[in-house]
Design a protein around this motif. Structure first.
Motif, PDB file in Angstrom:
ATOM      1  N   LYS A 280      28.155  39.887  52.317  1.00 43.67           N
ATOM      2  CA  LYS A 280      26.946  40.676  52.083  1.00 43.67           C
ATOM      3  C   LYS A 280      26.854  41.265  50.681  1.00 43.67           C
ATOM      4  N   ASN A 281      27.951  41.284  49.957  1.00 43.52           N
ATOM      5  CA  ASN A 281      27.888  41.805  48.601  1.00 43.52           C
ATOM      6  C   ASN A 281      27.659  40.740  47.527  1.00 43.52           C
ATOM      7  N   SER A 282      27.287  39.543  47.953  1.00 46.44           N
ATOM      8  CA  SER A 282      26.945  38.493  46.990  1.00 46.44           C
ATOM      9  C   SER A 282      25.756  38.964  46.158  1.00 46.44           C
ATOM     10  N   ASP A 283      25.670  38.499  44.896  1.00 47.95           N
ATOM     11  CA  ASP A 283      24.587  38.962  44.012  1.00 47.95           C
ATOM     12  C   ASP A 283      23.211  38.573  44.547  1.00 47.95           C
ATOM     13  N   PHE A 299      20.160  40.791  55.738  1.00 51.48           N
ATOM     14  CA  PHE A 299      21.156  40.916  54.664  1.00 51.48           C
ATOM     15  C   PHE A 299      20.782  40.062  53.464  1.00 51.48           C
ATOM     16  N   ALA A 300      19.776  39.188  53.642  1.00 52.03           N
ATOM     17  CA  ALA A 300      19.414  38.251  52.583  1.00 52.03           C
ATOM     18  C   ALA A 300      18.370  38.853  51.648  1.00 52.03           C
ATOM     19  N   ASP A 301      18.337  38.353  50.406  1.00 51.20           N
ATOM     20  CA  ASP A 301      17.278  38.739  49.484  1.00 51.20           C
ATOM     21  C   ASP A 301      16.027  37.914  49.775  1.00 51.20           C
ATOM     22  N   TYR A 302      16.244  36.621  50.008  1.00 49.50           N
ATOM     23  CA  TYR A 302      15.135  35.738  50.328  1.00 49.50           C
ATOM     24  C   TYR A 302      15.434  34.994  51.612  1.00 49.50           C
ATOM     25  N   GLY A 303      14.379  34.785  52.398  1.00 51.86           N
ATOM     26  CA  GLY A 303      14.559  34.076  53.657  1.00 51.86           C
ATOM     27  C   GLY A 303      13.568  32.938  53.794  1.00 51.86           C
TER      28      GLY A 303
END
Ligand SMILES: Cc1cc2nc3c(=O)[nH]c(=O)nc-3n(C[C@H](O)[C@H](O)[C@H](O)COP(=O)(O)OP(=O)(O)OC[C@H]3O[C@@H](n4cnc5c(N)ncnc54)[C@H](O)[C@@H]3O)c2cc1C
Ligand SMILES: Nc1ncnc2c1ncn2[C@@H]1O[C@H](COP(=O)(O)O)[C@@H](O)[C@H]1O
Lengths: 324, 262
Positions: A280-283, A299-303
């Motif tokens: 979850k701490n991926s950029d 938890f995603a930035d884009y889905g």
């Protein structure tokens, strides 16, 4: 005044993060219930740990014994049963870790005290303990009341609470070990380290993570090509390793690796907590899943809510086209 | 070796849309496909492998309503010799503590060398039945088991710890071992196996047969009482990229480019 116990967890000379997370939550609960926070530390030659932990709790009960050198639920249960009977803590907090799940249920059954496992939140409403936990792989949360008792036991999910260092200098109290004879029925033998892997996914800048949505081993080349086009490496959720489609060193999550790449693309991964803990701490996180309610999307930035078998090959083509 | 395997019949929810039912305390079960709990599948396979190697019997036990028979039939088809189902309207509302008590009062009358459970049930995930069952039976246990070897009255097991590490631990038998996924590769069921399994008897017992009182099971015999269930609040919400695969991948490529990733 009664107290709240936090069982310190340590392994191979290291205090584990869950200990500080529980001490932080324990302090808040102790303040709210007007009780004292007591850390319970069992081990052999762990005075240094006691010192570190005393900066988080008013009191540290330190029980040292050669039989407590490595975690052993049989020995731990004897010591904790004694301490619980003597001090009647309002609450005992134990990590929902491999260590905690081996200990807490049998301890609770032996003491006939109610246990709530894998808690992500805890509060007292009057004298009743109210907990929050998850079901169905994180798709729903549950708020539940624990059967009324003078003393409760909980296991606490890792990373559910952020650790904060308070300004305390607690007092360490040595308690003599009640263990007389060698534990006879359960014996720790040794640690077994995973075999060194060929790929270090923790060093990769781009990871394509695949999950059970990949369905069949024959679909692996397709995602491998995508990873290659992106200049990245394949990683995966646990079922892929369990099936033997990728080696253990590719597994992301609580029982695998913790990664923090510049890009993590999750394909057909539902987003169970044990996986999310590792990525979850991926950029930048992009998730592709055909279920719009999959927990991974929180938890995603884009889905992308679609079939990975449509998106992954198209993305590979697009990247190759751009790279020329 | 005589082995008892505890199995749970659970809904498959990873790919299904979950709806909260009218009570607000459970999910809508109609329309969901039920099967053997993933962890129990590995536990059953391990039991059958031990039996194939060293002889003995495998008994599968479940606590649940009548429709859990499909899971027991699957166990029989995969190599279990006997199956037992514990069914009673009074068991309704039992949490894993009450389930462990029901299992214990049944198992204590049976002869066994080993009990296997799953590490956890994929539906409510309490992760407690194995060690509680052991404590109530007065025997040892080990959880998160990824490998089992036998040696002169003891089981030497590898327990999975965090981050890929394992520990080797020895427990005196008879013991309860809770099995973690990946310990083996569960086999497929043959048509022959299914046919044979259809003919086998499933022994059904209720509250009166196992000598527990009504107050020890169901909601009153449980530790946990669900107040409400709800959709988890999102830590953050993904921005959804919509459109055809062409549109979606064009947008993703733009994002990657803007971040210098391609
Ligand atoms: C002690 C313990 C430790 C664990 N450690 C780990 C760990 O380190 N790492 C880990 O990953 N797990 C771990 N797990 C397992 C974890 O609980 C989950 O079971 C696992 O992460 C689920 O993997 P998954 O998301 O690939 O599969 P599932 O949960 O089955 O999800 C599959 C997803 O794929 C989607 N999908 C299916 N077909 C398609 C398609 N065609 N296109 C797009 N999407 C599709 C579905 O909608 C679903 O969301 C652990 C469990 C325990 C108990
Ligand atoms: N209703 C049940 N019937 C039989 N076994 C069960 C039942 N519920 C749980 N178990 C067993 O206990 C294990 C752990 O479940 P739990 O503690 O509920 O997460 C499961 O993997 C099963 O082996």
């Amino acid at each position: 005044m009664t107290e709240i116990f936090v069982l310190a967890e340590h392994r191979q000379g290291q205090i584990r993060d869950i200990t500080f997370e529980m001490l932080t939550k324990g302090k808040e609960l102790a303040e709210k219930t007007n009780t004292d926070l007591t850390a319970v530390l069992l081990g052999k030659d762990v005075k240094e740990h006691a010192k570190t932990i005393s900066e988080y709790a008013k009191k540290v009960f330190l029980v040292e014994d050669a039989k407590l050198e490595n975690f052993n639920s049989e020995a731990y249960q004897k010591v904790l049963s004694n301490l619980t009977k003597e001090h009647k803590p309002l609450l005992t907090m134990i990590g929902h870790t491999s260590f905690g799940v081996d200990l807490a249920p049998s301890l609770a059954a032996a003491l006939k005290l109610p246990l709530a496992t894998d808690c992500i939140d805890l509060a007292f409403e009057g004298e009743t303990l109210v907990i929050t936990r998850q079901m169905y792989g994180g798709k729903v949360n549950v708020k539940a009341k624990v059967r009324k008792s003078e003393s409760y036991i909980v296991t606490v999910r890792q990373a559910a609470f952020a650790a904060q260092k308070p300004n305390i200098s607690g007092e360490t109290m040595e308690v003599s070990s009640p263990l007389t004879e060698e534990t006879t029925e359960k014996r720790f033998i040794e640690y077994v380290s995973p075999p060194p892997g060929g790929v270090d996914i923790t060093a990769a800048e781009v990871l394509v993570g695949i999950g059970r949505g990949i369905k069949d081993e024959s679909n692996m080349p397709m995602v491998e090509e995508l990873a290659k086009a992106l200049g990245g490496v394949l990683a995966c959720s646990r079922p892929i390793v369990d099936k033997g489609w990728l080696s253990t060193d590719r597994q992301v999550g609580s029982s695998g690796k913790t990664v923090k790449p510049k890009l993590y693309i999750a394909l057909g991964i539902s987003g169970a907590f044990q996986h999310v803990l590792g990525m979850k701490n991926s950029d930048l996180i992009i998730a592709v899943n055909k279920d719009s309610n999959a927990p991974i999307f929180s938890f995603a930035d884009y889905g992308v809510v679609d079939d990975l078998f449509k998106i992954a090959p198209a993305l590979k083509d697009k990247i190759q086209e751009l790279k020329g | 070796m005589d082995i008892i395997v505890c199995v749970k019949h659970v809904p498959e929810t990873a790919e299904a849309e979950i709806k909260i039912d009218a009570t607000g305390k459970a999910i809508e079960k109609t329309g969901l496909v039920f099967d053997i709990n993933e962890w129990d599948d590995y536990a059953l396979e391990e039991a059958v492998r031990i039996k194939e190697k060293s002889g003995g019997t495998v008994t599968a036990i479940t606590v649940g309503p009548e429709d859990t028979d499909s899971t027991l039939r699957k166990c029989l088809a995969r190599g279990a010799d006997k199956a037992m189902r514990l069914t009673d309207p009074k068991f309704q509302g039992s949490d894993s503590y009450a389930i462990a008590k029901i299992l214990q009062s049944t198992i204590k009358g049976l002869s066994f060398d080993l009990i296997l459970t799953g590490a956890l049930a994929g539906d409510d995930g309490y992760t407690m039945v194995g060690p509680i069952l052991a404590e109530l039976l007065g025997i040892q246990h080990a959880t998160m088991v990824k490998k089992i070897e036998f040696d002169d009255g003891v089981a030497k097991v590898n327990r999975e710890l965090e981050g890929g590490l394992e520990e080797k631990t020895e427990v005196k038998m008879p013991a309860v071992l809770s099995i973690q996924t990946g310990i083996n590769e569960p086999r497929y069921v043959s048509i022959m196996g299914i046919r044979k399994a259809m003919k086998k008897e499933i022994k059904v017992l209720g509250l009166a047969d196992i000598g527990l009182s009504e107050s020890e099971v169901g909601e009153t015999g449980s530790w946990i009482k669900v107040e409400k269930i709800f959709v988890p609040p999102a830590e953050k919400q993904a921005e959804f990229i919509k459109g055809s695969p062409e549109e979606v991948t064009t947008k993703i490529a733009e994002i990657l480019k803007s971040r210098g990733l391609i």
